[in-house]
Design a protein around this motif. Sequence first.
Motif, mmCIF file in Angstrom:
data_model
loop_
_atom_site.group_PDB
_atom_site.id
_atom_site.type_symbol
_atom_site.label_atom_id
_atom_site.label_comp_id
_atom_site.label_asym_id
_atom_site.label_seq_id
_atom_site.Cartn_x
_atom_site.Cartn_y
_atom_site.Cartn_z
ATOM 1 N N ALA A 66 1.895 14.941 1.465
ATOM 2 C CA ALA A 66 2.867 15.496 0.506
ATOM 3 C C ALA A 66 3.750 14.411 -0.094
ATOM 4 O O ALA A 66 4.219 14.548 -1.225
ATOM 5 C CB ALA A 66 3.729 16.562 1.174
ATOM 6 N N VAL A 67 3.979 13.338 0.650
ATOM 7 C CA VAL A 67 4.738 12.192 0.156
ATOM 8 C C VAL A 67 4.002 10.921 0.561
ATOM 9 O O VAL A 67 3.175 10.931 1.476
ATOM 10 C CB VAL A 67 6.189 12.164 0.712
ATOM 11 N N ASN A 68 4.306 9.830 -0.123
ATOM 12 C CA ASN A 68 3.703 8.530 0.191
ATOM 13 C C ASN A 68 4.760 7.602 0.775
ATOM 14 O O ASN A 68 5.955 7.805 0.581
ATOM 15 C CB ASN A 68 3.115 7.892 -1.062
ATOM 16 N N CYS A 69 4.302 6.566 1.452
ATOM 17 C CA CYS A 69 5.200 5.550 2.009
ATOM 18 C C CYS A 69 4.732 4.173 1.556
ATOM 19 O O CYS A 69 3.554 3.845 1.684
ATOM 20 C CB CYS A 69 5.200 5.624 3.535
ATOM 21 N N ARG A 70 5.673 3.383 1.042
ATOM 22 C CA ARG A 70 5.359 1.998 0.658
ATOM 23 C C ARG A 70 5.308 1.152 1.925
ATOM 24 O O ARG A 70 6.290 1.077 2.663
ATOM 25 C CB ARG A 70 6.412 1.448 -0.296
ATOM 26 N N ARG A 73 0.870 -1.178 0.000
ATOM 27 C CA ARG A 73 0.000 0.000 0.000
ATOM 28 C C ARG A 73 0.901 1.221 0.000
ATOM 29 O O ARG A 73 2.034 1.152 0.464
ATOM 30 C CB ARG A 73 -0.884 0.034 1.247
ATOM 31 N N GLU A 74 0.392 2.346 -0.475
ATOM 32 C CA GLU A 74 1.188 3.570 -0.512
ATOM 33 C C GLU A 74 0.374 4.767 -0.047
ATOM 34 O O GLU A 74 0.108 5.688 -0.818
ATOM 35 C CB GLU A 74 1.744 3.808 -1.913
ATOM 36 N N PRO A 75 0.007 4.790 1.231
ATOM 37 C CA PRO A 75 -0.764 5.937 1.716
ATOM 38 C C PRO A 75 0.106 7.183 1.837
ATOM 39 O O PRO A 75 1.329 7.104 1.968
ATOM 40 C CB PRO A 75 -1.238 5.469 3.096
ATOM 41 N N GLY A 76 -0.547 8.338 1.811
ATOM 42 C CA GLY A 76 0.145 9.591 2.076
ATOM 43 C C GLY A 76 0.589 9.632 3.526
ATOM 44 O O GLY A 76 -0.060 9.060 4.412
ATOM 45 N N VAL A 77 1.708 10.286 3.784
ATOM 46 C CA VAL A 77 2.272 10.365 5.132
ATOM 47 C C VAL A 77 1.770 11.628 5.825
ATOM 48 O O VAL A 77 1.675 12.694 5.213
ATOM 49 C CB VAL A 77 3.815 10.350 5.069
ATOM 50 N N LYS A 78 1.452 11.495 7.092
ATOM 51 C CA LYS A 78 1.016 12.624 7.912
ATOM 52 C C LYS A 78 2.097 13.702 7.907
ATOM 53 O O LYS A 78 3.288 13.403 7.940
ATOM 54 C CB LYS A 78 0.763 12.139 9.345
ATOM 55 N N GLU A 86 8.497 -0.023 3.918
ATOM 56 C CA GLU A 86 9.516 -0.546 3.008
ATOM 57 C C GLU A 86 10.594 0.479 2.688
ATOM 58 O O GLU A 86 11.546 0.164 1.978
ATOM 59 C CB GLU A 86 8.852 -1.019 1.712
ATOM 60 N N GLU A 87 10.441 1.679 3.193
ATOM 61 C CA GLU A 87 11.399 2.749 2.926
ATOM 62 C C GLU A 87 11.304 3.767 4.049
ATOM 63 O O GLU A 87 10.307 3.818 4.760
ATOM 64 C CB GLU A 87 11.077 3.426 1.593
ATOM 65 N N THR A 88 12.353 4.547 4.218
ATOM 66 C CA THR A 88 12.299 5.668 5.144
ATOM 67 C C THR A 88 11.723 6.856 4.390
ATOM 68 O O THR A 88 12.181 7.185 3.299
ATOM 69 C CB THR A 88 13.706 6.012 5.674
#
Length: 135
Positions: free
Chosen positions: A70-74, A18-23, A58-60
Motif C-alpha cells: 500500500a505504501v513504498n519505502c525509500r 530502491r522503493e519496494p512496497g512495504v509489507k 531513508e524514511e519512516t
Amino acid sequence: MAALTAPRHTVTRSGDIREPGVKGSTKIFQGAMAAVGADGFAVPASTATTLKILGRAEETVDNSAGADGAVNCRIATGIFRWDNSASGDAITRADIGATAYAVDDHTVAKTNGTNTRSAAGVIFDVDDKGVWIKH
C-alpha cells in the motif's frame, strides 16, 4: 528485434535507491536496516533466513493498517555503520571482507546464528562505534 537505426532515449536508474512496497501490518523506521522478504515486500531486518537485506531505510514508513504494498519505502544502498553483536558473535577487524548477518534492524553479527539469520552484507570496516557493512 532489429538493431537501432536512430538515437534512442534509454532511461536509467542510479541503483543507489530502491522503493519496494512495504509489507502490510509493518512499520519501518528511518535509519533501520531494511530488507525484502520472500514475497518481495519491505520489512525491517530481523533474525530470519528468508530476508534479502537491501540497505538503510531513508524514511519512516508506517503500513500498520495497510495491505501489502500500500505504501513504498525509500531504501539506500551503500556502506552503513550498524551496531555490533555481543560476546562470541561480535565482529572484529579480522572479519573485514567476510559476510555479516542481521540480528535485528540495527545490529549485525559474525555468524548466521546456527542458520537462523540472513546475510546482511560484506564487512567493510570495524571501529569502536560499530561495523561498516556494504549493501
